[in-house]
Write a protein that holds these residues in place. Sequence first.
Motif, PDB file in Angstrom:
ATOM      1  N   GLY A 163       0.750  -1.257   0.000  1.00 22.68           N
ATOM      2  CA  GLY A 163       0.000   0.000   0.000  1.00 22.68           C
ATOM      3  C   GLY A 163       0.774   1.298   0.000  1.00 22.68           C
ATOM      4  N   SER A 193       1.599   8.064   2.249  1.00 23.26           N
ATOM      5  CA  SER A 193       0.839   6.834   2.504  1.00 23.26           C
ATOM      6  C   SER A 193       1.031   6.337   3.938  1.00 23.26           C
ATOM      7  CB  SER A 193       1.302   5.710   1.564  1.00 23.26           C
ATOM      8  OG  SER A 193       1.030   6.051   0.232  1.00 23.26           O
ATOM      9  N   ILE A 194      -0.074   5.874   4.518  1.00 26.79           N
ATOM     10  CA  ILE A 194      -0.006   5.292   5.861  1.00 26.79           C
ATOM     11  C   ILE A 194       0.977   4.122   5.856  1.00 26.79           C
ATOM     12  CG2 ILE A 194      -1.339   4.002   7.574  1.00 26.79           C
ATOM     13  CD1 ILE A 194      -3.750   5.773   6.858  1.00 26.79           C
ATOM     14  N   MET A 229       1.096  -1.236  -6.415  1.00 30.11           N
ATOM     15  CA  MET A 229       0.202  -1.329  -7.568  1.00 30.11           C
ATOM     16  C   MET A 229       1.033  -1.214  -8.856  1.00 30.11           C
ATOM     17  SD  MET A 229      -2.998  -1.645  -8.241  1.00 30.11           S
ATOM     18  CE  MET A 229      -4.147  -1.348  -9.564  1.00 30.11           C
ATOM     19  N   ASP A 231      -1.220  -6.280  -8.364  1.00 33.26           N
ATOM     20  CA  ASP A 231      -2.596  -5.798  -8.357  1.00 33.26           C
ATOM     21  C   ASP A 231      -3.387  -6.803  -7.526  1.00 33.26           C
ATOM     22  OD1 ASP A 231      -5.264  -5.288  -8.790  1.00 33.26           O
ATOM     23  OD2 ASP A 231      -5.047  -4.898 -10.936  1.00 33.26           O
ATOM     24  N   ALA A 232      -3.821  -6.373  -6.354  1.00 28.32           N
ATOM     25  CA  ALA A 232      -4.426  -7.310  -5.392  1.00 28.32           C
ATOM     26  C   ALA A 232      -5.779  -7.859  -5.841  1.00 28.32           C
ATOM     27  CB  ALA A 232      -4.545  -6.634  -4.030  1.00 28.32           C
ATOM     28  N   SER A 281      -2.654  -2.217   3.647  1.00 26.56           N
ATOM     29  CA  SER A 281      -2.964  -0.785   3.716  1.00 26.56           C
ATOM     30  C   SER A 281      -3.408  -0.313   2.336  1.00 26.56           C
ATOM     31  CB  SER A 281      -1.725  -0.022   4.206  1.00 26.56           C
ATOM     32  OG  SER A 281      -2.050   1.328   4.486  1.00 26.56           O
ATOM     33  N   ILE A 282      -4.391  -1.025   1.780  1.00 28.71           N
ATOM     34  CA  ILE A 282      -4.887  -0.679   0.446  1.00 28.71           C
ATOM     35  C   ILE A 282      -6.409  -0.533   0.465  1.00 28.71           C
ATOM     36  CG2 ILE A 282      -2.982  -1.983  -0.600  1.00 28.71           C
ATOM     37  CD1 ILE A 282      -5.049  -4.010  -1.616  1.00 28.71           C
ATOM     38  N   MET A 307      -6.049  -1.590   7.701  1.00 28.18           N
ATOM     39  CA  MET A 307      -6.315  -0.178   8.036  1.00 28.18           C
ATOM     40  C   MET A 307      -7.779   0.158   7.751  1.00 28.18           C
ATOM     41  SD  MET A 307      -3.510   0.980   9.099  1.00 28.18           S
ATOM     42  CE  MET A 307      -1.909   0.180   9.150  1.00 28.18           C
ATOM     43  N   THR A 308      -8.458   0.669   8.776  1.00 26.65           N
ATOM     44  CA  THR A 308      -9.869   0.975   8.592  1.00 26.65           C
ATOM     45  C   THR A 308     -10.175   2.413   9.008  1.00 26.65           C
ATOM     46  OG1 THR A 308     -12.113   0.159   9.019  1.00 26.65           O
ATOM     47  CG2 THR A 308     -10.559   0.073  10.869  1.00 26.65           C
ATOM     48  N   LYS A 335     -15.307  -0.880   4.667  1.00 29.34           N
ATOM     49  CA  LYS A 335     -14.544  -0.921   5.923  1.00 29.34           C
ATOM     50  C   LYS A 335     -15.259  -1.777   6.973  1.00 29.34           C
ATOM     51  CE  LYS A 335     -10.980   1.576   4.788  1.00 29.34           C
ATOM     52  NZ  LYS A 335      -9.762   0.851   4.358  1.00 29.34           N
ATOM     53  N   PRO A 366      -8.583  10.931  10.060  1.00 22.82           N
ATOM     54  CA  PRO A 366      -8.270  11.340   8.686  1.00 22.82           C
ATOM     55  C   PRO A 366      -6.831  11.842   8.532  1.00 22.82           C
ATOM     56  CG  PRO A 366      -9.643  12.977   9.770  1.00 22.82           C
ATOM     57  CD  PRO A 366      -9.594  11.787  10.685  1.00 22.82           C
ATOM     58  N   LEU A 367      -6.208  11.421   7.429  1.00 26.14           N
ATOM     59  CA  LEU A 367      -4.829  11.829   7.107  1.00 26.14           C
ATOM     60  C   LEU A 367      -4.794  12.236   5.647  1.00 26.14           C
ATOM     61  CD1 LEU A 367      -3.252   8.849   8.981  1.00 26.14           C
ATOM     62  CD2 LEU A 367      -2.608  11.232   9.402  1.00 26.14           C
ATOM     63  N   THR A 377      -3.814  11.849   2.516  1.00 25.80           N
ATOM     64  CA  THR A 377      -3.168  10.951   1.554  1.00 25.80           C
ATOM     65  C   THR A 377      -3.937  11.027   0.227  1.00 25.80           C
ATOM     66  OG1 THR A 377      -4.597   9.110   2.147  1.00 25.80           O
ATOM     67  CG2 THR A 377      -2.570   9.347   3.425  1.00 25.80           C
ATOM     68  N   SER A 421      -5.636   8.695  -1.249  1.00 25.88           N
ATOM     69  CA  SER A 421      -6.959   8.071  -1.109  1.00 25.88           C
ATOM     70  C   SER A 421      -7.932   8.990  -0.385  1.00 25.88           C
ATOM     71  CB  SER A 421      -6.863   6.761  -0.329  1.00 25.88           C
ATOM     72  OG  SER A 421      -6.102   5.841  -1.016  1.00 25.88           O
TER      73      SER A 421
HETATM   74  N1  LIG Z   1      -5.956   8.585   4.852  1.00 22.92           N
HETATM   75  C1  LIG Z   1      -6.933   8.419   5.723  1.00 22.92           C
HETATM   76  O1  LIG Z   1      -7.546   9.374   6.183  1.00 22.92           O
HETATM   77  C2  LIG Z   1      -7.287   7.040   6.203  1.00 22.92           C
HETATM   78  C3  LIG Z   1      -7.970   6.891   7.414  1.00 22.92           C
HETATM   79  C4  LIG Z   1      -8.293   5.603   7.846  1.00 22.92           C
HETATM   80  C5  LIG Z   1      -7.959   4.511   7.077  1.00 22.92           C
HETATM   81  N2  LIG Z   1      -7.299   4.686   5.898  1.00 22.92           N
HETATM   82  C6  LIG Z   1      -6.958   3.495   5.114  1.00 22.92           C
HETATM   83  O2  LIG Z   1      -5.548   3.352   5.082  1.00 22.92           O
HETATM   84  C7  LIG Z   1      -5.207   2.557   3.955  1.00 22.92           C
HETATM   85  C8  LIG Z   1      -4.100   3.244   3.170  1.00 22.92           C
HETATM   86  O3  LIG Z   1      -4.600   4.416   2.545  1.00 22.92           O
HETATM   87  P1  LIG Z   1      -3.801   5.783   2.522  1.00 22.92           P
HETATM   88  O4  LIG Z   1      -4.645   6.780   3.179  1.00 22.92           O
HETATM   89  O5  LIG Z   1      -2.416   5.579   2.985  1.00 22.92           O
HETATM   90  O6  LIG Z   1      -3.836   6.176   0.980  1.00 22.92           O
HETATM   91  P2  LIG Z   1      -2.840   5.851  -0.239  1.00 22.92           P
HETATM   92  O7  LIG Z   1      -3.551   6.351  -1.438  1.00 22.92           O
HETATM   93  O8  LIG Z   1      -1.497   6.390   0.056  1.00 22.92           O
HETATM   94  O9  LIG Z   1      -2.759   4.261  -0.238  1.00 22.92           O
HETATM   95  C9  LIG Z   1      -3.740   3.446  -0.818  1.00 22.92           C
HETATM   96  C10 LIG Z   1      -3.001   2.324  -1.511  1.00 22.92           C
HETATM   97  O10 LIG Z   1      -3.911   1.347  -2.048  1.00 22.92           O
HETATM   98  C11 LIG Z   1      -3.296   0.856  -3.197  1.00 22.92           C
HETATM   99  N3  LIG Z   1      -4.220   0.088  -4.048  1.00 22.92           N
HETATM  100  C12 LIG Z   1      -5.413   0.494  -4.544  1.00 22.92           C
HETATM  101  N4  LIG Z   1      -5.922  -0.481  -5.324  1.00 22.92           N
HETATM  102  C13 LIG Z   1      -5.035  -1.511  -5.303  1.00 22.92           C
HETATM  103  C14 LIG Z   1      -4.994  -2.796  -5.914  1.00 22.92           C
HETATM  104  N5  LIG Z   1      -5.961  -3.234  -6.735  1.00 22.92           N
HETATM  105  N6  LIG Z   1      -3.915  -3.600  -5.665  1.00 22.92           N
HETATM  106  C15 LIG Z   1      -2.905  -3.183  -4.882  1.00 22.92           C
HETATM  107  N7  LIG Z   1      -2.892  -1.970  -4.256  1.00 22.92           N
HETATM  108  C16 LIG Z   1      -3.951  -1.150  -4.488  1.00 22.92           C
HETATM  109  C17 LIG Z   1      -2.774   2.099  -3.891  1.00 22.92           C
HETATM  110  O11 LIG Z   1      -1.839   1.779  -4.903  1.00 22.92           O
HETATM  111  C18 LIG Z   1      -2.164   2.817  -2.697  1.00 22.92           C
HETATM  112  O12 LIG Z   1      -0.814   2.427  -2.525  1.00 22.92           O
HETATM  113  C19 LIG Z   1      -6.499   2.349   3.166  1.00 22.92           C
HETATM  114  O13 LIG Z   1      -7.072   1.109   3.539  1.00 22.92           O
HETATM  115  C20 LIG Z   1      -7.353   3.493   3.660  1.00 22.92           C
HETATM  116  O14 LIG Z   1      -8.724   3.275   3.490  1.00 22.92           O
HETATM  117  C21 LIG Z   1      -6.955   5.922   5.447  1.00 22.92           C
END
Ligand SMILES: NC(=O)c1ccc[n+]([C@@H]2O[C@H](COP(=O)([O-])OP(=O)(O)OC[C@H]3O[C@@H](n4cnc5c(N)ncnc54)[C@H](O)[C@@H]3O)[C@@H](O)[C@H]2O)c1
Length: 259
Positions: A13, A19-20, A40, A67-68, A94-95, A147-148, A166, A194-195, A197, A199
């Motif tokens: 992820g 990214s988290i 990805m 690609d998951a 973390s995807i 990650m939720t 989620k 929230p962070l 990123t 997404s």
């Molecule tokens: N940012 C926030 O506010 C927040 C809060 C709570 C939870 N989360 C969760 O944390 C996790 C990481 O998100 P993030 O905020 O770091 O954003 P991010 O965009 O940095 O990371 C998301 C990742 O998912 C990957 N991804 C998407 N589709 C994919 C696939 N088919 N195969 C492989 N990888 C795939 C992307 O390439 C990316 O690396 C997610 O599950 C997100 O829902 C985010």
Amino acid sequence: MGLLDGKKGLVFGIANDRSIAWHVAKTLMDAGATCGFAYMPGAKNLHRVKTCLEAGGITDAWLNACDATKDEDLDATFEAAREKYDTIDFLIHSIAYADRVYLKPGKFTETPRDVFAQALDISAYTLIAMANRARKMMPHGGSIIGMTYYGSQKVFPGYNVMGVAKAALEANSRYLASELGQQGIRVNTISAGPLKTLSAMAVGGVEEIFEWVEKKSPLRRNVEAEEVGKTALYLISDLSSGVTGENIFVDSGYNIAGL
Ligand SMILES: NC(=O)c1ccc[n+]([C@@H]2O[C@H](COP(=O)([O-])OP(=O)(O)OC[C@H]3O[C@@H](n4cnc5c(N)ncnc54)[C@H](O)[C@@H]3O)[C@@H](O)[C@H]2O)c1
């Protein structure tokens, strides 16, 4: 002595240095862990991940495109990881993904079947798909984290189908924890506030969520990604040896606020 000296694991992820997954991996590596990374597929994605890792001082990272949504990609990634590491101790999931057209306030009712299926597949099912492959590489037990977000339990207009995904991810984590516990494998989720990123920026109305956390959470501030990393360190390390099937909020306490 680091808390994770000698521990090896896979991190899915990292898109960039926001990214988290990156902040989690950095914290784990600072504690002595070795991380392999799955990203990805795509030249642009590879460039971004490499740039992030190199800026963090990691020039010899094990990187695998995956690609998951594709079983063959997951099989190839875990097979390559087996060749590289033989066994692993942890897995970071973390995807997530959902079509941003439907991540806008007022659009949930219009969610099409294919958008729903894709969001649930990428954001929730893949935890099962990865855990099933990871467990075969965890003969000494292990720790898996997903990650939720609180949108799984309460309505955040705009989070929409991702909230449903989620909720499924959190349920997946409990069912996996129940079955894998007998192999000494623990499965937990972290519910991050929230962070900023890539997404998160796809979610309509996210700016308002940041404002509300600052105004209403007990700590009166948004969280830092490093704080998610520190909770991941706890969940991967032996400090949490008796903890499984849990969802831990790292959200400045926002989820306890009624008014
Ligand atoms: N940012 C926030 O506010 C927040 C809060 C709570 C939870 N989360 C969760 O944390 C996790 C990481 O998100 P993030 O905020 O770091 O954003 P991010 O965009 O940095 O990371 C998301 C990742 O998912 C990957 N991804 C998407 N589709 C994919 C696939 N088919 N195969 C492989 N990888 C795939 C992307 O390439 C990316 O690396 C997610 O599950 C997100 O829902 C985010």
